[in-house]
Design a protein around this motif. Structure first.
Motif, short mmCIF file in Angstrom:
data_model
loop_
_atom_site.label_atom_id
_atom_site.label_comp_id
_atom_site.label_asym_id
_atom_site.label_seq_id
_atom_site.Cartn_x
_atom_site.Cartn_y
_atom_site.Cartn_z
N ALA A 172 -36.15 -11.32 -20.98
CA ALA A 172 -35.52 -10.47 -19.97
C ALA A 172 -34.05 -10.87 -19.85
O ALA A 172 -33.68 -11.68 -19.00
CB ALA A 172 -36.24 -10.61 -18.64
N TYR A 173 -33.21 -10.34 -20.71
CA TYR A 173 -31.82 -10.80 -20.83
C TYR A 173 -31.05 -10.67 -19.51
O TYR A 173 -30.40 -11.62 -19.06
CB TYR A 173 -31.10 -10.00 -21.93
N GLU A 174 -31.10 -9.50 -18.88
CA GLU A 174 -30.32 -9.27 -17.67
C GLU A 174 -30.78 -10.19 -16.53
O GLU A 174 -29.96 -10.81 -15.85
CB GLU A 174 -30.43 -7.81 -17.24
N LEU A 175 -32.10 -10.28 -16.35
CA LEU A 175 -32.63 -11.13 -15.29
C LEU A 175 -32.27 -12.59 -15.52
O LEU A 175 -31.82 -13.29 -14.61
CB LEU A 175 -34.15 -10.96 -15.21
N GLU A 176 -32.44 -13.06 -16.75
CA GLU A 176 -32.15 -14.46 -17.06
C GLU A 176 -30.67 -14.77 -16.87
O GLU A 176 -30.30 -15.84 -16.39
CB GLU A 176 -32.61 -14.79 -18.48
N SER A 177 -29.82 -13.80 -17.24
CA SER A 177 -28.37 -14.00 -17.08
C SER A 177 -28.00 -14.12 -15.60
O SER A 177 -27.22 -15.00 -15.21
CB SER A 177 -27.63 -12.83 -17.72
N LYS A 178 -28.58 -13.26 -14.76
CA LYS A 178 -28.28 -13.30 -13.33
C LYS A 178 -28.76 -14.60 -12.69
O LYS A 178 -28.06 -15.20 -11.86
CB LYS A 178 -28.93 -12.10 -12.63
N LYS A 199 -26.40 -17.45 -13.78
CA LYS A 199 -25.10 -17.39 -13.10
C LYS A 199 -25.21 -17.79 -11.64
O LYS A 199 -24.28 -18.34 -11.06
CB LYS A 199 -24.52 -15.98 -13.21
#
Length: 297
Positions: free
Chosen positions: A73-79, A82
């Motif tokens: 889950a790229y977007e979730l993991e990035s958020k 951060k």
């Protein structure tokens, strides 16, 4: 059967989960949560505990949630990264170890458990494999507890005895009509040699009250037997019919697993499993106990 760890495990997950409608109109029943993890996560953890590195999900063309769940889950993991929410990031990234791969196979028609297992033949090949029915949650403690999961227990018996192994549990005599029932000869406290099996017998004719529950360790020979198995009621190919034929060729054992089984294929079983996990949770266990006690008053 050859000895060694169980490398491949099959998860038949093509069912529609009609007992949980309307929720399962959009959510696969294997994705229903038990506390904070879906049923399929418990099943996958058990397979990995048994040594599996290839997980084969036999699904239908409409169910994508399981594939999405184990995908990155790229977007979730990035958020989360951060935001410095490292604990939550570890949870999201920890659904599947890096050395384990998922393979998704489509079952074109709902033709029974035997047919679902047969669909996995091209991926399994010619080695022993496990089968886990995810809505049978068998809990023997977290993987880090040191206590082996049900499938690991069974795979060790299968390797030691060079035999197929089915998980069994004693059920009330009036419930035999809900299960495949074994007629067996005890070898030890937990292991028995199966003489025959009867699919969903009436209580007055059942050979025992020892029921097959959702775990199997099988040799690859089962595939040729499944191909020769005639469809039964509703055109379904029954796995138990093929195992009956396997009994003529080699030993198949019944194993009473260590652990607590929850039948999460029905509402009450799912509630029982959720309460069990809640009571063991260090954050909410005491509050859950207080809640249950207050409901008794």
């Amino acid at each position: 059967m050859t000895s060694g760890r169980l490398r491949k495990v099959v998860f038949p997950v093509a069912g529609l989960g009609t007992r949980f409608l309307p929720a399962t109109k959009v959510v696969a029943k294997e994705m229903l949560p038990v506390l904070d993890r879906p049923l399929i996560q418990y099943a996958v953890d058990e397979a990995v505990d048994a040594g599996a590195d290839t997980l084969i999900f036999v699904t239908n063309r409409y169910k994508h949630a399981i594939a999405d769940y184990f995908d990155k889950a790229y977007e979730l993991e990035s958020k989360l990264a951060k935001s410095g929410k490292n604990d939550l990031l570890a949870l999201v990234q920890g659904t599947l170890p890096k050395h384990v791969r998922c393979v998704f196979v489509t079952q074109p028609e709902a033709l029974g458990l035997g047919h679902a297992v047969l669909c996995a033949k091209p991926v399994v090949g010619d080695e022993p494999f496990g089968v886990i029915l995810a809505d049978d949650l068998i809990w023997n403690g977290n993987p880090g507890s040191g206590r082996p999961g049900a499938l690991r227990q069974m795979s060790e018996v299968a390797a030691r005895e060079s035999a197929g192994v089915l998980a069994v549990e004693e059920v009330p005599r009036e419930d035999t009509r809900k299960y495949g029932i074994v007629d067996s000869e005890a070898i030890s406290e937990r292991v028995a040699r199966i003489r025959k099996m009867v699919e969903k017998p009436e209580p007055d004719v059942a050979p025992s009250n020892l029921a097959i529950v959702g775990r199997y360790v099988l040799p690859s020979d089962i595939f040729s037997l499944l191909e020769q198995t005639s469809p039964g009621a509703g055109g379904e190919i029954q796995l138990t019919d093929a195992i009956e034929a396997l009994l003529q060729k080699q030993s198949v054992l019944a194993y009473r697993v260590e652990g607590t089984r929850f039948d999460c294929g029905n509402k009450l079983g799912l509630v029982k499993a959720t309460l069990h996990m809640a009571l063991q949770d260090p954050q909410i266990g005491q509050e859950t106990l207080k809640l249950l006690r207050s409901l008794e008053q």
